[in-house]
Design a protein around this motif. Structure first.
Motif, PDB file in Angstrom:
ATOM      1  N   ILE C 238       0.733  -1.271  -0.021  1.00  0.00           N
ATOM      2  CA  ILE C 238       0.043  -0.132   0.017  1.00  0.00           C
ATOM      3  C   ILE C 238       0.955   1.400  -0.137  1.00  0.00           C
ATOM      4  CG2 ILE C 238      -1.548   1.205   1.733  1.00  0.00           C
ATOM      5  CD1 ILE C 238      -3.017  -1.066   2.033  1.00  0.00           C
ATOM      6  N   TYR C 239       0.445   2.142  -0.777  1.00  0.00           N
ATOM      7  CA  TYR C 239       1.126   3.618  -0.796  1.00  0.00           C
ATOM      8  C   TYR C 239       0.299   4.698  -0.899  1.00  0.00           C
ATOM      9  CZ  TYR C 239       0.637   3.687  -5.671  1.00  0.00           C
ATOM     10  OH  TYR C 239       0.111   3.390  -7.131  1.00  0.00           O
ATOM     11  N   GLY C 240       0.775   5.994  -1.191  1.00  0.00           N
ATOM     12  CA  GLY C 240      -0.147   6.924  -1.322  1.00  0.00           C
ATOM     13  C   GLY C 240      -0.395   7.902  -0.097  1.00  0.00           C
ATOM     14  N   ALA C 241      -0.806   8.913  -0.279  1.00  0.00           N
ATOM     15  CA  ALA C 241      -1.267   9.786   1.002  1.00  0.00           C
ATOM     16  C   ALA C 241      -2.225   8.963   1.795  1.00  0.00           C
ATOM     17  CB  ALA C 241      -1.824  11.070   0.090  1.00  0.00           C
ATOM     18  N   ASP C 243      -4.983   9.867   3.208  1.00  0.00           N
ATOM     19  CA  ASP C 243      -6.386  10.303   2.743  1.00  0.00           C
ATOM     20  C   ASP C 243      -6.632   9.531   1.091  1.00  0.00           C
ATOM     21  OD1 ASP C 243      -4.981  11.829   1.425  1.00  0.00           O
ATOM     22  OD2 ASP C 243      -6.217  13.551   1.608  1.00  0.00           O
ATOM     23  N   ALA C 244      -5.524   9.048   0.375  1.00  0.00           N
ATOM     24  CA  ALA C 244      -5.880   8.543  -0.868  1.00  0.00           C
ATOM     25  C   ALA C 244      -5.122   7.379  -0.991  1.00  0.00           C
ATOM     26  CB  ALA C 244      -5.665   9.747  -1.929  1.00  0.00           C
ATOM     27  N   GLN C 245      -5.282   6.260  -0.232  1.00  0.00           N
ATOM     28  CA  GLN C 245      -4.159   5.195  -0.346  1.00  0.00           C
ATOM     29  C   GLN C 245      -4.438   4.316  -1.598  1.00  0.00           C
ATOM     30  OE1 GLN C 245      -4.210   2.844   3.394  1.00  0.00           O
ATOM     31  NE2 GLN C 245      -2.524   4.182   4.075  1.00  0.00           N
ATOM     32  N   LYS C 246      -3.500   3.700  -1.929  1.00  0.00           N
ATOM     33  CA  LYS C 246      -3.559   2.838  -3.186  1.00  0.00           C
ATOM     34  C   LYS C 246      -2.910   1.664  -2.834  1.00  0.00           C
ATOM     35  CE  LYS C 246      -3.566   6.695  -6.647  1.00  0.00           C
ATOM     36  NZ  LYS C 246      -5.348   6.501  -6.830  1.00  0.00           N
ATOM     37  N   GLY C 247      -3.206   0.624  -3.532  1.00  0.00           N
ATOM     38  CA  GLY C 247      -2.708  -0.737  -3.204  1.00  0.00           C
ATOM     39  C   GLY C 247      -2.378  -1.672  -4.580  1.00  0.00           C
ATOM     40  N   LEU C 248      -1.716  -2.539  -4.376  1.00  0.00           N
ATOM     41  CA  LEU C 248      -1.386  -3.428  -5.664  1.00  0.00           C
ATOM     42  C   LEU C 248      -2.268  -4.801  -5.424  1.00  0.00           C
ATOM     43  CD1 LEU C 248       2.213  -3.035  -6.035  1.00  0.00           C
ATOM     44  CD2 LEU C 248       0.496  -1.836  -7.002  1.00  0.00           C
ATOM     45  N   VAL C 249      -2.872  -5.199  -6.590  1.00  0.00           N
ATOM     46  CA  VAL C 249      -3.373  -6.458  -6.573  1.00  0.00           C
ATOM     47  C   VAL C 249      -3.067  -7.437  -7.712  1.00  0.00           C
ATOM     48  CG1 VAL C 249      -5.532  -5.672  -5.353  1.00  0.00           C
ATOM     49  CG2 VAL C 249      -5.421  -5.787  -7.889  1.00  0.00           C
ATOM     50  N   LYS C 257      -2.051  -4.761 -10.593  1.00  0.00           N
ATOM     51  CA  LYS C 257      -2.830  -3.437 -10.712  1.00  0.00           C
ATOM     52  C   LYS C 257      -2.870  -2.591  -9.595  1.00  0.00           C
ATOM     53  CE  LYS C 257      -7.474  -3.371 -11.338  1.00  0.00           C
ATOM     54  NZ  LYS C 257      -8.887  -3.492 -11.580  1.00  0.00           N
ATOM     55  N   VAL C 258      -3.113  -1.410  -9.963  1.00  0.00           N
ATOM     56  CA  VAL C 258      -3.264  -0.364  -8.840  1.00  0.00           C
ATOM     57  C   VAL C 258      -4.507  -0.107  -8.549  1.00  0.00           C
ATOM     58  CG1 VAL C 258      -2.686   1.847  -7.865  1.00  0.00           C
ATOM     59  CG2 VAL C 258      -0.936   0.799  -9.342  1.00  0.00           C
ATOM     60  N   ILE C 259      -5.143  -0.230  -7.363  1.00  0.00           N
ATOM     61  CA  ILE C 259      -6.468  -0.135  -6.842  1.00  0.00           C
ATOM     62  C   ILE C 259      -6.492   1.020  -5.894  1.00  0.00           C
ATOM     63  CG2 ILE C 259      -7.227  -2.210  -7.375  1.00  0.00           C
ATOM     64  CD1 ILE C 259      -7.697  -2.708  -4.360  1.00  0.00           C
ATOM     65  N   ASP C 260      -7.553   1.771  -5.800  1.00  0.00           N
ATOM     66  CA  ASP C 260      -7.796   2.680  -4.534  1.00  0.00           C
ATOM     67  C   ASP C 260      -8.364   1.882  -3.269  1.00  0.00           C
ATOM     68  OD1 ASP C 260      -7.410   4.990  -5.785  1.00  0.00           O
ATOM     69  OD2 ASP C 260      -9.367   4.936  -6.763  1.00  0.00           O
ATOM     70  N   VAL C 261      -7.674   2.141  -2.362  1.00  0.00           N
ATOM     71  CA  VAL C 261      -7.976   1.348  -1.019  1.00  0.00           C
ATOM     72  C   VAL C 261      -8.741   2.133  -0.334  1.00  0.00           C
ATOM     73  CG1 VAL C 261      -6.859   0.159   0.905  1.00  0.00           C
ATOM     74  CG2 VAL C 261      -5.527   0.006  -1.229  1.00  0.00           C
ATOM     75  N   LEU C 262     -10.333   1.939  -0.301  1.00  0.00           N
ATOM     76  CA  LEU C 262     -10.982   2.777   0.515  1.00  0.00           C
ATOM     77  C   LEU C 262     -11.889   2.007   1.392  1.00  0.00           C
ATOM     78  CD1 LEU C 262     -12.604   4.204  -2.784  1.00  0.00           C
ATOM     79  CD2 LEU C 262     -10.754   5.252  -1.354  1.00  0.00           C
ATOM     80  N   THR C 263     -12.149   0.614   1.048  1.00  0.00           N
ATOM     81  CA  THR C 263     -12.621  -0.275   2.275  1.00  0.00           C
ATOM     82  C   THR C 263     -11.750  -1.185   2.784  1.00  0.00           C
ATOM     83  OG1 THR C 263     -13.459  -1.775   0.334  1.00  0.00           O
ATOM     84  CG2 THR C 263     -14.946   0.009   0.879  1.00  0.00           C
ATOM     85  N   PRO C 264     -12.253  -1.985   3.880  1.00  0.00           N
ATOM     86  CA  PRO C 264     -11.439  -2.868   4.171  1.00  0.00           C
ATOM     87  C   PRO C 264     -11.669  -4.154   3.329  1.00  0.00           C
ATOM     88  CG  PRO C 264     -12.994  -2.219   6.107  1.00  0.00           C
ATOM     89  CD  PRO C 264     -13.366  -1.386   4.819  1.00  0.00           C
ATOM     90  N   GLU C 265     -12.604  -4.245   2.644  1.00  0.00           N
ATOM     91  CA  GLU C 265     -12.522  -5.092   1.710  1.00  0.00           C
ATOM     92  C   GLU C 265     -11.330  -4.982   0.406  1.00  0.00           C
ATOM     93  OE1 GLU C 265     -15.705  -3.674   2.083  1.00  0.00           O
ATOM     94  OE2 GLU C 265     -15.761  -5.173   3.803  1.00  0.00           O
ATOM     95  N   ASP C 266     -11.135  -3.765   0.154  1.00  0.00           N
ATOM     96  CA  ASP C 266     -10.138  -3.314  -0.774  1.00  0.00           C
ATOM     97  C   ASP C 266      -8.955  -3.787  -0.310  1.00  0.00           C
ATOM     98  OD1 ASP C 266     -11.871  -2.155  -2.452  1.00  0.00           O
ATOM     99  OD2 ASP C 266     -11.565  -0.053  -1.674  1.00  0.00           O
ATOM    100  N   ARG C 267      -8.754  -3.415   0.974  1.00  0.00           N
ATOM    101  CA  ARG C 267      -7.395  -3.680   1.549  1.00  0.00           C
ATOM    102  C   ARG C 267      -7.102  -5.127   1.795  1.00  0.00           C
ATOM    103  NH1 ARG C 267      -4.603  -0.219   5.007  1.00  0.00           N
ATOM    104  NH2 ARG C 267      -3.167  -1.313   6.230  1.00  0.00           N
TER     105      ARG C 267
END
Ligand SMILES: Cc1ncc(C[n+]2csc(CCOP(=O)(O)OP(=O)(O)O)c2C)c(N)n1
Ligand SMILES: Cc1ncc(C[n+]2csc(CCOP(=O)(O)OP(=O)(O)O)c2C)c(N)n1
Ligand code: SF4
Ligand code: SF4
Ligand SMILES: [Mg+2]
Ligand SMILES: [Mg+2]
Lengths: 617, 341, 341, 617
Positions: C238-241, C243-249, C257-267
């Motif tokens: 996970i990286y990014g500010a 308030d705007a975390q991004k993660g790799l899947v 692929k880069v996804i926005d990490v907004l929810t626990p599911e995303d995480r």
């Protein structure tokens, strides 16, 4: 008469002198090479004969203000023939105390020193490793010192152009250049045009202003006791350009390619001071030139050999440790008898040594740096402009004799400049290339009866398919042969082939007296030795100068020439490499005179040695 | 390249040279030679347009036995000679023949730089996991613990995975085959030839004198089915006997696992080979412990600009500029002056 | 190694030599030097037990500025000198300092063989993507198309990915950091030191003269969050500010692929870094196109036998045999005869 | 008298002769090296003086039956001193027609040839490139031919042991060996023991049976007109072993390590004929020896230098092209003044050349193969056994003078064997090592006033932290220095240091007449030159022999010695490398006599040349 800056004449009356040596010195960041280059161009256009010698540190940017960071550029110009960048500067432009301290010991007594006093603060002295202010401690009493507030004056000149403090200060070399132009009464048109073409606004304007301000300042404040006038030299008529050795090598290569009708390939790995050959050649793509920046010197040499096999004018250039890495590939070129040229821009050795300094210490490795008996021709250029001719000759011999050729230049030739009378390009003879094409009777190692060279048969030619390699070859067929008698025959053929090159070389021909002392030189010391011998003869010493372009094979008639003189002296910028070689060949009591200080010979040093030698005769 | 009409119809024999072959009896080099001669005859390229460049080693004697142009150069340096040759004449079909010692020991640097640059040629590396010509020292592909003349207590070195090294160096074509796999070797050689750029082919080769049987656990008739997976782009990674098929599946921890492929569902779970995927190629290249099969065939193939084309494109661009290649202008430079007679 | 008591309490200053530093103003080498001096002071190793071996290049001047033992050797050959030194005296803490040209151009072969052998030392490669000391030619890590003195129309070469090369060569420790990332660099240096085996650290280094700003798109304050992913074993990628975390899947086609990490599911979907997985390391090492962040930190770390330990273990085993090291026996050999006087 | 196999004596009466040369020749797969080795051991134990010379093809297994595949082993043994493997074999054991054809031209007229007639079929003649059967076409008329059905007889001997056809045929070399043992009346105990220790059942039995059968066959069928007896030589009393040059190098290294108390490190990359040094040394791990098989010769040299820095007796060994790759590291060793030894087992060059043949053509590269002025000591071993002493000496000088040392051996010495009187290991003097440990006043380039060597200060020593490298060093401090005057001073110091080695060398001391012709040799030609000069003197020619162990520096007194003789002749197995060097140094009309056939000098060749030379005096 030399530019001793003896007081007297007013600024309006110019004193006519015939020979000056000027050195610009400052920090690596002060633009001394650029300043020197501009002064050189203007001096050349003025019609003086000249020679230059840049001398810069091994570091990219050594710490500002230190001795290690001093960069220098020396120019010798004259209304008569010039063959060296001069022994002792008569004029020194020192941009800071380190530049002054580093160069003082070379300066001619009575010489003129222009110093930038804005850089003469306690902190600057400390950085330069000085105890106090040399302007005040009497250490400059033997010189004429012209202190100038270069930074302050430059600031005044460029004010209002919106430059930052750093940018402003960067213009001060043009102020200094302007002053120097005044000192020698030079037309600034050339530099003005160059500044305009080179710099964007507002820097063009700033540099022009600094230049003019320097010129005006020198005139207005009667900075110098005298202005000088060095009338043009009587050079042979023709069109001239200024040229460094590396430039001349590059142009020689491009010309060789055009004159042979074969594409040019350069395989190289960057190394000081040979890198510029790679740089400068890489812009000539319109001539079909391939420059290959390899992963190392071994790859550069291997690719060069591959390109030679493929039919290119195949060249590899290097210096210092790079030379040590090419021996194996050269040995393979000897065995496969393919034409390639190694250009070795010699630098201070051994090991990493003194990368930015000049030396002649690679003769040994050029001649003997391969395992087994692997003879290869070796020649050396004698002046920056001569690098052009020597390069053409190296290519010609490589192709004619199907052999690797080693061309030696050196750091002094590579970066030094001189006016070069342009050749009539159309009149340069073609380099004949005979590619094998006829399968009838083709044998890869069948030799030309005259040159003993084998055919150049390029992959892609129908019907000439054959295999080459580093194992000993059978006579004619080139098949692998482990036969001892064949090995001996082939070894002697390879040797004989190189010796036959001598047939087409001009006989050894000394200049000067037909007996007495013979001074034998090779490579970049030509100019200094030439001048020293000429001066010695003027001074009544019976002597002559023989310069050897070819080191292997040696030119015809050399034995007779050497035997004719009572004494033979071989000055070299190494621990003695050619001298012993000549003794080995001719069993004569030849003497060596060696210097290994990373610097060219001074004429005065050579002259002194000649005098000693002559007095012992 | 010359047009097809120019090209005579060749047979394998047309590529045999008149030199006596000096490999040991039973050496795997013979069968590779035979395959290469067969394939060359099919390529539609005139014989004089082939150039084979080798280093030093038993394998590197290869050029002598081919009736093409050949250069038996220096140990480890064949890639450099081939690069220079190809730059000088991009029209040639250039093949580098090398050994595991030649390519990966002394020649490792040129090998990776060649692949990085992507010069359009083929590299056939005969991997016998030994130094043959110098009589049997361990090589950089010999297994750890190998006892040889120079490692009487077993070698302490870890071996390279040649395809792994090539992938690490950004090779654009990576394949693996075996000296005695006639058909599969042929396919790989053809694919290597077709690829634009540097094609790296690792060929397992038996050294009957110093490392006899090094590959027999994989190459013996019976073992082949159990321990070898022939990969094919777009096809599932399946191997094994007809009645006992096995497949590879990717586990969440980014490793591979072997499953029995019994049902269509099993089959659907099996990974499909994508030769353009570096991670896939890495996984395939590095299989080979006891539990996994060894992958053979084209492991990786991607399109990338070719080095010598880039070089010559710049030359063409420079040539096409007005006033190009004016020798007088070049020699005279920008700043000249006249001295009158 | 000597016991802790022997080791004086050092400060960074104890590792500064008396030599004037000759790098250009603004050169990234300064901050690396400062970090190394700081870290050395913390390692609990007496100063005389450090040996720094370098090749040739601006970066390779490094040993002169450290008050330890230092060897400024030959271009590209530092790994060889270091290997010999470590074999001769395994007790030393050996550090190789090299540049992108030194390590990957002329020194590429020694570099990969060092990593393969897994000699216990650290390799710090200052990657400024240029040849500094020779005044600015493109290096094997310069981007394609780079215009330099030797490539006026842009370089045709494809660059190496240094961590990719190291992984291809079976390195056991691969990390990446940046000259000016003080804390992160420190962590990586400490981890490299702790690793038993060859630790490869790529350090992005700004060359203020010939390649100024080469890394600024990543290293400028703002860019750091958006373009840099600091990896940590066992932690999600996970990286990014804040308030705007991004993660790799991981996608089924084996790409990231880069996804926005907004929810626990995303995480939960985000890949977790496993530094022992070569495929993971390959994925991380090779990220870096516009759409992906660049991975920093320890990309790969696995335990493997250490070369010089293996060598010396054999020696110890041989020594412990009865009748070992009998010089007379060795010299006399098995077959002697007497000639009487 | 020589073994001319003149008919006469019955098998029971042995003819006493004092000197024989035997050559075993067969296919690479026929086990000729092994056979030769066994015969050598037995001959040594018998007390003859001897010298051997194996000669094998470059291919691992060239095609069976071809000329390219012939492997030979020559042994010269005698009841007096032996210094060469002999000019012309008096006995040839030829396992097939190719072996016969390849060796016939070397054979002594009247010599004895044992041939395996089972291999004399039309197919075999074809493979050997023969038109017909040499046994029938009269081409062997000048020799005594003993035809033996080797394969058939061997088959009979080993029948019933369950061996396959191939395995059976492999035993035939022992049959041949048994015959040869009978011919020279030798005890087979040594070989019997060896077979038992080396082979597993049933091969031990099979080989023993073949051996005995061969012996019995020779005796029973009265194969030879005569058996010979070569009485033991009067060797100096002591314990002897047989030793090859590579073995001796290896034992020298192990001994040097023990005598200096420093661990031994060998960095090497396999290459013929140096590889065996790596192989043989790698078994001495119990002596703490580290052998490092590097990725190439550059890495081997670099690692060696690193190990030298770390305090090891650091050695790198190579041949041919490997030598060309080590120049850069040697240059760095010169600059950093670290002790290391390069062992160059010379082979036929240039390029890949003739990998399995001998030559002396690397003297040039040893002396001059580094860029810049990079002087290094060079010495050469003169016989297989002498490789031991030369190795010890190389290590001693490297450490004492803190310098890389180059030791030259060659393929002939490396693989050739001779009886070697074992040294009293305990009496070999220690090699003194002085490691710097005291920080007080320590400077890395402060020199010993006597040797000019700098201190050996190992990383890991408290308080001696310092930096070294390839850039020019400042005097004493060893800091980087770009100063030209310092460069000259350091260059001359490095040179002077090497020259001072001469102080500890024995003066040049010719053997033989005090005037007349002086023959100067170096390296592996010692034995042949020694013998030839002795024979020439017996023949009434005034001459002497001077053998040079040290090529750089040259031994003291050499100038006087050379000047004392009217003529100086330098025979070398190259195109002339030492000869010119001596001319260069002493400016005397020294003559070269060169041979480059991948083979040692024959005594007869040298003798003939000496006779010519003497007749011109
Ligand atoms: C510079 C150099 N070093 C060493 C050698 C000796 N040498 C020849 S081939 C070889 C290794 C060959 O191994 P490989 O490449 O695997 O080929 P193979 O014989 O196994 O086919 C070596 C070390 C050489 N010829 N040149
Ligand atoms: C054998 C050899 N070849 C070439 C050189 C010239 N050279 C010195 S440093 C260098 C490249 C340096 O690049 P890098 O390793 O990236 O170091 P940087 O200066 O960028 O820190 C080169 C080509 C040399 N010293 N020795
Ligand atoms: S040694 Fe091995 S690789 Fe070489 S030719 Fe013989 S079998 Fe083939
Ligand atoms: S050239 Fe670049 S890398 Fe070298 S010292 Fe200067 S800024 Fe640093
Ligand atoms: Mg191999
Ligand atoms: Mg760099």
């Amino acid at each position: 008469m030399h530019a001793d800056a003896s007081p007297g004449a007013s600024s309006s009356a110019r004193q006519v002198i015939d020979d000056v040596v000027v050195r610009f010195a400052g920090d690596s960041g002060d633009g001394m090479q650029l300043t020197g280059d501009q002064f050189t161009r203007t001096t050349a256009v003025h019609g003086n004969d000249l020679a230059t010698f840049p001398d810069f540190p091994a570091e990219i940017r050594a710490p500002a203000g230190t001795l290690a960071g001093v960069s220098g550029f020396q120019i010798h110009f004259s209304s008569h023939d010039v063959h060296t960048p001069g022994d002792e500067p008569g004029v020194l432009i020192a941009m800071n105390p380190a530049a002054l301290a580093a160069n003082l010991r070379d300066l001619k007594r009575g010489g003129l020193i222009i110093v930038n006093t804005d850089k003469f603060t306690d902190r600057d002295f400390e950085k330069a490793g000085l105890q106090g202010n040399p302007l005040e401690d009497g250490s400059l009493d033997a010189f004429t010192v012209v202190p100038v507030q270069l930074s302050v004056l430059t600031k005044g000149a460029v004010e209002g152009l919106g430059l930052g403090a750093k940018e402003t200060d960067r213009c001060k070399n043009f102020f200094a250049l302007g002053m120097t132009y005044w000192l020698f009464g030079r037309d600034m048109g050339q530099t003005e045009a160059w500044i305009k073409s080179k710099f964007k606004a507002p820097f063009d304007d700033a540099n022009l202003r600094a230049l003019h301000a320097g010129f005006a300042y020198a005139e207005t404040v009667e900075l110098f006791h005298a202005g000088y006038e060095i009338p043009p030299a009587r050079l042979a008529p023709g069109t001239y350009r200024n040229i460094t050795g590396n430039q001349a090598v590059v142009l020689g290569l491009v010309t060789a390619s055009q004159k042979s009708g074969r594409p040019l390939f350069l395989g190289a790995y960057p190394i000081t001071p040979a890198s510029d050959i790679l740089h400068m050649l890489s812009v000539y793509k319109d001539f079909g030139v391939v420059t290959f920046q390899a992963e190392d010197e071994i790859a550069a040499a291997g690719a060069t050999l591959g390109a030679a096999w493929g039919g290119a004018i195949a060249v590899t250039s290097t210096s210092g440790p790079g030379v040590a890495l090419k021996g194996e590939a050269l040995g393979l070129a000897v065995m496969t008898e393919l034409p390639m040229v190694l250009i070795d821009v010699q630098r201070g050795g051994p090991s990493t040594g003194l990368p930015t300094k000049t030396e002649q210490s690679d003769l040994h490795i050029a001649l003997y740096g391969r395992h087994g008996d692997a003879p290869a021709p070796v020649l050396a250029a004698r002046s920056p402009g001569d690098c052009f001719d020597a390069t053409l000759e190296a290519v010609r011999i490589a192709i004619q004799y199907m052999t690797p050729v080693i061309l030696l230049t050196d750091g002094y030739l590579a970066n030094g400049a001189e006016p070069w009378r342009l050749p009539d390009v159309d009149a340069i003879p073609a380099i004949p290339v005979h590619l094998a094409t006829d399968p009838e009777g083709f044998l890869p190692y069948k030799r030309d009866p005259e040159t003993l060279s084998r055919p150049w048969a390029l992959p892609g030619t129908p019907g000439l398919e054959h295999r080459i390699g580093g194992l000993e070859k059978a006579k004619d067929t080139g098949n692998v042969s482990y036969d001892g008698v064949n090995h001996e025959a082939m070894s002697r053929l390879r040797q004989e082939k190189i010796e036959r090159i001598a047939r087409s070389l001009p006989a050894a021909e000394p200049e000067g007296d037909p007996d007495g002392l013979l001074v034998v030189s090779w490579g970049g010391t030509y100019g200094a030795v030439h001048t020293a011998v000429a001066q010695a003869r003027k001074g009544g010493i019976r002597c002559a100068h023989l310069h050897l372009r070819w080191l292997n094979p040696l030119p015809p008639g050399l034995a007779e020439v050497l035997a004719r003189y009572g004494q033979v002296l071989v000055p070299e910028l190494n621990m003695g490499q050619l001298g012993p070689l000549l003794r080995a060949r001719f069993a004569l009591p030849i003497q060596s005179y060696t210097k290994i200080q990373g610097q060219p010979f001074k004429v005065s040093e050579l002259l002194a040695r000649i005098q000693i030698q002559a007095s012992q005769a | 390249m010359s047009s097809v009409e120019d090209t005579p119809a060749y047979t394998k024999k047309d590529f045999m040279s008149d030199q006596t072959i000096k490999w040991c009896p039973g050496c795997g080099d013979y069968s590779i030679l035979s395959q290469v001669q067969t394939v060359f005859a099919e390529l539609g390229i005139p014989r004089h347009k082939f150039a084979i460049v080798s280093g030093i080693g038993c394998s590197s004697r290869f050029p002598y036995y081919m009736s093409t142009y050949g250069f038996h150069s220096i140990h480890g340096r064949a890639p450099t000679v081939a690069t220079g040759l190809k730059l000088a004449n991009p029209d040639l079909s250039v093949w580098v023949v090398t050994g595991d010692g030649d390519a990966l020991s002394i020649g490792g640097n040129h090998f990776i730089h060649l692949l990085r640059r992507n010069v359009d040629l083929q590299v056939l590396m005969f991997n016998n996991r030994i130094y043959g010509l110098t009589k049997g020292q361990y090589s950089p592909t010999s297994e750890s613990g190998k006892r040889t003349k120079s490692s009487p207590m077993g070698s302490v070195d870890r071996p390279f995975n040649p395809c792994g090294v090539a992938l690490g160096a950004d090779a654009t074509f990576v394949a693996r085959t075996v000296d005695i796999f006639v058909k599969e070797q042929r396919d790989v050689l053809l694919a290597a030839h077709q690829h634009k750029g540097s094609s790296f082919v690792e060929i397992w080769q038996n050294c009957s004198i110093f490392n006899d049987g090094a590959f027999k656990d994989w190459t013996e008739k019976k073992a082949r089915e159990e321990r070898i997976l022939f990969v094919q782009h777009g096809q599932p990674l399946i191997y094994g006997a007809k009645d006992a098929q096995k497949g590879l599946v990717l586990q969440p921890n980014l490793t591979l696992k072997v499953i029995d492929v019994l049902t269509p569902e099993d089959r659907a779970r099996v990974l499909v080979h994508d030769e353009t995927n570096l991670v896939m190629a890495t996984l395939l290249a590095r299989m080979g412990d006891e539990t996994m099969p060894t992958a053979m065939g084209v492991l990786y193939r991607v399109a990338h600009p070719v080095y010598e084309e880039g070089v010559h494109a710049q030359i063409e661009a420079a040539r096409s500029k007005p006033g190009a290649a004016d020798l007088k202008k070049a020699v005279y430079g920008g700043n000249t002056w006249k001295v009158e007679g």
